[in-house]
Scaffold this motif. Structure first.
Motif, mmCIF file in Angstrom:
data_model
loop_
_atom_site.group_PDB
_atom_site.id
_atom_site.type_symbol
_atom_site.label_atom_id
_atom_site.label_comp_id
_atom_site.label_asym_id
_atom_site.label_seq_id
_atom_site.Cartn_x
_atom_site.Cartn_y
_atom_site.Cartn_z
ATOM 1 N N MET A 224 131.154 -29.590 93.768
ATOM 2 C CA MET A 224 129.731 -29.630 94.126
ATOM 3 C C MET A 224 129.040 -30.672 93.253
ATOM 4 N N LEU A 225 128.373 -31.580 93.884
ATOM 5 C CA LEU A 225 127.777 -32.706 93.179
ATOM 6 C C LEU A 225 126.286 -32.524 93.022
ATOM 7 N N VAL A 226 125.807 -32.757 91.807
ATOM 8 C CA VAL A 226 124.367 -32.801 91.568
ATOM 9 C C VAL A 226 123.996 -34.240 91.271
ATOM 10 N N GLN A 227 123.080 -34.770 92.011
ATOM 11 C CA GLN A 227 122.635 -36.138 91.805
ATOM 12 C C GLN A 227 121.140 -36.146 91.574
ATOM 13 N N ALA A 228 120.719 -36.497 90.364
ATOM 14 C CA ALA A 228 119.292 -36.538 90.067
ATOM 15 C C ALA A 228 118.644 -37.657 90.864
ATOM 16 N N GLY A 229 117.501 -37.398 91.410
ATOM 17 C CA GLY A 229 116.792 -38.404 92.183
ATOM 18 C C GLY A 229 115.643 -39.003 91.405
ATOM 19 N N ARG A 230 115.089 -40.074 91.937
ATOM 20 C CA ARG A 230 113.911 -40.672 91.324
ATOM 21 C C ARG A 230 112.721 -39.756 91.501
ATOM 22 N N ARG A 231 111.906 -39.682 90.471
ATOM 23 C CA ARG A 231 110.687 -38.892 90.574
ATOM 24 C C ARG A 231 109.596 -39.755 91.201
ATOM 25 N N GLY A 232 109.008 -39.218 92.219
ATOM 26 C CA GLY A 232 107.931 -39.928 92.877
ATOM 27 C C GLY A 232 107.060 -38.957 93.624
ATOM 28 N N ASN A 233 105.862 -39.320 93.894
ATOM 29 C CA ASN A 233 104.925 -38.425 94.552
ATOM 30 C C ASN A 233 105.260 -38.320 96.033
ATOM 31 N N THR A 234 105.742 -37.139 96.466
ATOM 32 C CA THR A 234 106.077 -36.920 97.873
ATOM 33 C C THR A 234 105.094 -35.964 98.530
ATOM 34 N N GLY A 235 103.988 -35.683 97.876
ATOM 35 C CA GLY A 235 103.006 -34.765 98.427
ATOM 36 C C GLY A 235 102.705 -33.659 97.444
ATOM 37 N N PRO A 236 101.635 -32.894 97.699
ATOM 38 C CA PRO A 236 101.269 -31.827 96.768
ATOM 39 C C PRO A 236 102.291 -30.696 96.778
ATOM 40 N N CYS A 237 102.392 -30.007 95.681
ATOM 41 C CA CYS A 237 103.362 -28.931 95.489
ATOM 42 C C CYS A 237 103.045 -27.741 96.381
ATOM 43 N N ILE A 238 104.076 -27.138 96.993
ATOM 44 C CA ILE A 238 103.873 -25.965 97.848
ATOM 45 C C ILE A 238 103.605 -24.711 97.031
ATOM 46 N N VAL A 239 103.815 -24.767 95.707
ATOM 47 C CA VAL A 239 103.607 -23.601 94.845
ATOM 48 C C VAL A 239 102.215 -23.622 94.230
ATOM 49 N N CYS A 240 101.874 -24.697 93.520
ATOM 50 C CA CYS A 240 100.563 -24.758 92.865
ATOM 51 C C CYS A 240 99.523 -25.480 93.702
ATOM 52 N N GLY A 241 99.968 -26.232 94.722
ATOM 53 C CA GLY A 241 99.046 -26.907 95.610
ATOM 54 C C GLY A 241 98.406 -28.149 95.043
ATOM 55 N N ALA A 242 98.830 -28.554 93.832
ATOM 56 C CA ALA A 242 98.121 -29.648 93.183
ATOM 57 C C ALA A 242 99.046 -30.728 92.633
ATOM 58 N N GLY A 243 100.155 -30.322 92.040
ATOM 59 C CA GLY A 243 100.979 -31.275 91.312
ATOM 60 C C GLY A 243 101.737 -32.248 92.197
ATOM 61 N N PRO A 244 101.988 -33.459 91.686
ATOM 62 C CA PRO A 244 102.852 -34.398 92.398
ATOM 63 C C PRO A 244 104.299 -33.917 92.359
ATOM 64 N N VAL A 245 105.023 -34.193 93.425
ATOM 65 C CA VAL A 245 106.382 -33.687 93.594
ATOM 66 C C VAL A 245 107.338 -34.856 93.741
ATOM 67 N N GLY A 246 108.518 -34.747 93.113
ATOM 68 C CA GLY A 246 109.549 -35.763 93.252
ATOM 69 C C GLY A 246 110.899 -35.132 93.497
ATOM 70 N N LEU A 247 111.859 -35.930 93.955
ATOM 71 C CA LEU A 247 113.201 -35.425 94.189
ATOM 72 C C LEU A 247 113.845 -35.070 92.855
ATOM 73 N N PHE A 248 114.311 -33.828 92.739
ATOM 74 C CA PHE A 248 114.970 -33.350 91.525
ATOM 75 C C PHE A 248 116.481 -33.510 91.614
ATOM 76 N N ALA A 249 117.080 -33.087 92.731
ATOM 77 C CA ALA A 249 118.537 -33.155 92.855
ATOM 78 C C ALA A 249 118.934 -33.066 94.314
ATOM 79 N N THR A 250 120.107 -33.621 94.616
ATOM 80 C CA THR A 250 120.742 -33.450 95.917
ATOM 81 C C THR A 250 122.085 -32.784 95.682
ATOM 82 N N ILE A 251 122.311 -31.646 96.322
ATOM 83 C CA ILE A 251 123.516 -30.857 96.111
ATOM 84 C C ILE A 251 124.131 -30.572 97.465
ATOM 85 N N ASP A 252 125.310 -31.127 97.709
ATOM 86 C CA ASP A 252 125.985 -30.947 98.994
ATOM 87 C C ASP A 252 125.055 -31.197 100.171
ATOM 88 N N GLY A 253 124.277 -32.244 100.059
ATOM 89 C CA GLY A 253 123.391 -32.636 101.136
ATOM 90 C C GLY A 253 122.046 -31.940 101.154
#
Length: 238
Positions: free
Chosen positions: A1-30
């Motif tokens: 199982m591969l974990v690949q860290a992604g670039r952090r970038g603003n992909t829209g507001p967070c679905i949890v707090c509704g405010a923070g910028p969101v970026g790709l954290f990891a890709t695991i088996d697609g």
């Protein structure tokens, strides 16, 4: 199982707090997982969730036996510290109680009045029109597709001075995320840190206590101390 860290970038507001910028954290088996840079929540890409029918089939496999001492001990990790903070005869709501509302029964045994709501097993929405001295939400938040909306609902349902009791397995070590049993349950789509829940409490003007691992007790003040509204992951006011 591969974990690949992604670039952090603003992909829209967070679905949890509704405010923070969101970026790709990891890709695991697609599967793509995003992280909020503000509240530190991690969540599965919304386009890769199971369909509701598949989720519901898996939920129906859960076995929550009210006579199982081990399961009662598990729920007591939240129930015991919560009861210590409640006034006698408080009224509460077990939100997302599942097919067997065991925690509601335990709290009733402690002298409190408890109603239940679960969108699948107890779908009557009448309890959502009332207000409560406490709300419990155990092993539910990790399944929520729009957590910011759920927290807005909790804020509406909870009376000033009330308690919100949450239980979910906290995400701690990033290097173990790929093999973490909690992540491998495909119905688990959002992962919280203790810092996430503390941030949400601060955003509401509430206080957050972590009495034991994976349990958070959020206290709503008697007088408003925070914002008067939440925003969801689309940036809309709730």
């Amino acid at each position: 199982m591969l974990v690949q860290a992604g670039r952090r970038g603003n992909t829209g507001p967070c679905i949890v707090c509704g405010a923070g910028p969101v970026g790709l954290f990891a890709t695991i088996d697609g599967l793509r997982y995003h992280r909020c840079t503000l509240c530190q929540a991690t969540f599965l890409d919304p386009g890769q969730r199971l369909c509701r029918a598949d989720e519901h089939r898996r939920y129906r496999l859960h076995e929550n036996d009210p006579a199982d001492p081990g399961y009662r001990r598990f729920l007591a990790r939240l129930g015991t510290p919560l009861v210590e903070r409640l006034q006698p005869g408080s009224s509460g709501l077990d939100y997302g109680c599942g097919p067997e509302p065991v925690l509601a029964g335990m709290l009733a045994e402690a002298g409190h009045r408890v109603r239940v709501y679960d969108p699948l097993f107890f779908p009557d929405r009448a309890p959502l029109a009332d207000s409560y001295d406490f709300i419990t939400c155990t092993e539910v938040l990790e399944h929520c597709h729009r957590p910011a909306r759920e927290f807005a609902r909790f804020d509406r349902l909870l009376r000033p001075g009330g308690w919100l009791g949450l239980m979910t397995c906290f995400q701690v070590e990033d290097h173990r995320f790929a093999h973490w049993h909690y992540r491998r349950d495909r119905t688990h789509v959002v992962f919280y840190r203790a810092a996430t829940l503390r941030h949400l409490a601060r955003s509401l003007g509430w206080r957050c206590e972590i009495p034991v691992d994976d349990v958070a007790l959020l206290h709503k003040p008697l007088s408003p101390a925070g914002p008067t509204h939440w925003v969801d992951g689309s940036g809309k006011s709730l």
